[in-house]
Design an enzyme around this catalytic site. Structure first.
Site, PDB file in Angstrom:
ATOM      1  N   HIS A 102       4.271   8.311   4.096  1.00  0.00           N
ATOM      2  CA  HIS A 102       2.972   7.221   3.429  1.00  0.00           C
ATOM      3  C   HIS A 102       1.976   8.574   3.480  1.00  0.00           C
ATOM      4  O   HIS A 102       1.116   8.169   2.344  1.00  0.00           O
ATOM      5  CB  HIS A 102       2.562   6.261   4.105  1.00  0.00           C
ATOM      6  CG  HIS A 102       3.932   5.224   4.049  1.00  0.00           C
ATOM      7  ND1 HIS A 102       4.795   4.234   4.444  1.00  0.00           N
ATOM      8  CD2 HIS A 102       2.877   3.949   2.862  1.00  0.00           C
ATOM      9  CE1 HIS A 102       5.023   4.105   4.212  1.00  0.00           C
ATOM     10  NE2 HIS A 102       4.230   3.016   3.285  1.00  0.00           N
ATOM     11  N   GLY A 103       2.032   9.233   3.900  1.00  0.00           N
ATOM     12  CA  GLY A 103       1.047   9.835   3.675  1.00  0.00           C
ATOM     13  C   GLY A 103       0.905  11.267   5.029  1.00  0.00           C
ATOM     14  O   GLY A 103       1.535  11.445   6.576  1.00  0.00           O
TER      15      GLY A 103
END
Length: 466
Positions: A323-324
């Protein structure tokens, strides 16, 4: 270009007319889709389109080698997966690992200065990487033959899903591309209903919640009371759900209008009774991808209870990292991993679903609050911001709340949420009762009301950042 912008809407109407003007030739339709997909990716940056094309060529070459060599198919698959991972890591995680490695070198007083290189993250790289992995594995398993190159290029770049998913499986999506019979519009009323729901969710409800509740509270949490801070957490949980599920509704509706079906990505996730149930309902295409391509290859639940929990933690940590590139996302994934491990331990020693069996409402409330707690790390830009929020949440009991009314509204929405479960199907049924000649006026009226109520500005798609 935002898919909710007027510009995109006008261009899509023109494209729609041209696309279905060529309905007798799926090959020409595929060409139109491929060109438009690359133009959309290129509208962010021409380098992004070039990177996508080079990556497509490389992965296709590996698929050809996998299919052509039975003896060395595993080796070619491994090399292809390595290229996918290295490509993703280079563009998405280079800065993150450089900073972490530089901090480690500084900690040990090593006089080494790593070069600063600005690396832009290509739009959609996470999603077309996952698409390519499913393709390589399917070719290796002989679930499908090597695709034609331009069909494969369209599979990776298909514009409704390249920006922020859902994640398509090659064995399900490539057959929709490689057809000889004319396509047809699929479930047009459902498609337009999904478009309306998307505009309501993202443009109106999500925008209002973000503007009035989420942004003000998260901007300076130390000034707000515990009640206000809970409103901020609850509101962000609602915003990200409306934003992402609204995006999924939008691209699913667009795909149906083009004659394609995308996988289901949401199934009322906040009705979940535990974290396992939540991940069976939230971002379904991602959770199934992680299960099939990470969790099961690690051993799944086949190597004993302790190894199963390790596999769960690894899968969820990788989900957070996907996600990041930041410690907050790793913590978010770790929190979900810890929660699922705790649930598995409880099921082992207290019985399967021991909380749900006693009180489904309590189980749902516990799951909701734990998920809202984890969203804190997801939304905060840094770990210090998350710590500030937690500190205020544990100390600001004496500050007078500013959002007490909002707290009551959110509580009402939460308990009314289950009643919305059948609303889309009910709405579709009502639309089928209206003469088709009046449907455009109904859609235009609804869209006008939504735009009138919605806050100014074009909302961003949160998951387009991943």
């Amino acid at each position: 270009m935002s898919y909710l912008s007027i510009e995109f809407g006008l261009l899509f109407i023109a494209f729609f007319a041209l696309y279905w003007g060529c309905y007798r030739s799926p090959k020409i339709q595929n060409l139109l889709l491929l060109v438009s997909s690359y133009l959309i990716v290129g509208s962010y940056s021409w380098q992004f389109a070039l990177i996508l094309f080079i990556y497509t060529c490389a992965i296709y070459l590996f698929s050809v080698m996998i299919a052509a060599s039975d003896r060395h198919a595993k080796r070619w698959l491994f090399l292809g997966l390595c290229v996918s991972i290295v490509n993703l890591a280079l563009f998405k995680y280079f800065d993150f690992f450089r900073y972490e490695l530089q901090d480690l070198l500084n900690f040990f007083n090593l006089p080494i200065l790593l070069p600063v290189i600005t690396v832009l993250i290509p739009i959609g790289i996470s999603f077309y990487t996952f698409h390519s992995v499913s393709y390589l594995v399917s070719v290796k398993k002989k679930e499908l033959p090597v695709a034609k190159f331009w069909d494969f290029a369209l599979f990776l770049s298909f514009f409704p899903s390249v920006i922020a998913g859902p994640i398509n499986r090659a064995k399900d999506f490539l057959p929709q591309i490689n057809i000889t019979q004319p396509r047809e519009i699929l479930e047009p009323i459902r498609a337009f209903t999904l478009l309306i729901l998307a505009v309501i969710k993202v443009y109106c409800l999500g925008g209002l919640i973000s503007e009035h509740w989420v942004n003000p509270i998260f901007a300076n949490p130390l000034e707000f009371s515990v009640i206000d801070l809970l409103v901020g957490l609850y509101a962000y949980a609602m915003q990200i759900y409306l934003n992402f599920s609204g995006y999924t509704d939008l691209v699913t509706g667009i795909a149906l209008l083009l004659g394609f079906r995308l996988p289901i990505n949401f199934n009322f996730p906040y009705l979940a009774l535990n974290l396992r149930d939540f991940w069976a309902r939230w971002h379904i295409s991602l959770s199934r991808w992680i299960r099939d391509y990470i969790y099961i290859p690690l051993g799944g639940n086949r190597r004993g209870f302790i190894r199963t929990q390790i596999n769960v933690m690894l899968a969820m940590l990788l989900s957070g990292l996907w996600h990041g590139a930041g410690i907050n996302f790793i913590i978010w994934g770790g929190c979900h991993g810890i929660g699922i491990v705790a649930l598995n331990i409880g099921d082992r020693y207290f019985g399967q679903g021991w909380v749900t069996a006693r009180s489904p409402l309590v189980a749902r409330l516990l799951t909701w609050h734990y998920i809202c707690f984890t969203w804190l790390f997801f939304n905060c830009e840094s770990l210090s911001d998350a710590v500030d929020y937690l500190t205020a949440l544990m100390h600001n009991f004496l500050i007078e709340p500013h959002y007490a009314g909002a707290f009551l509204v959110i509580c009402f929405i939460y308990f009314a949420y289950p009643m919305c479960k059948n609303f889309p199907e009910w709405f579709i049924i009502q639309l089928t009762k209206i003469p088709h000649c009046y449907l455009p006026m109904v859609f235009i009226l609804i869209l006008w009301l939504v735009i009138y109520i919605a806050p100014s500005g074009m909302p961003n798609f949160i998951y387009a950042n991943f």
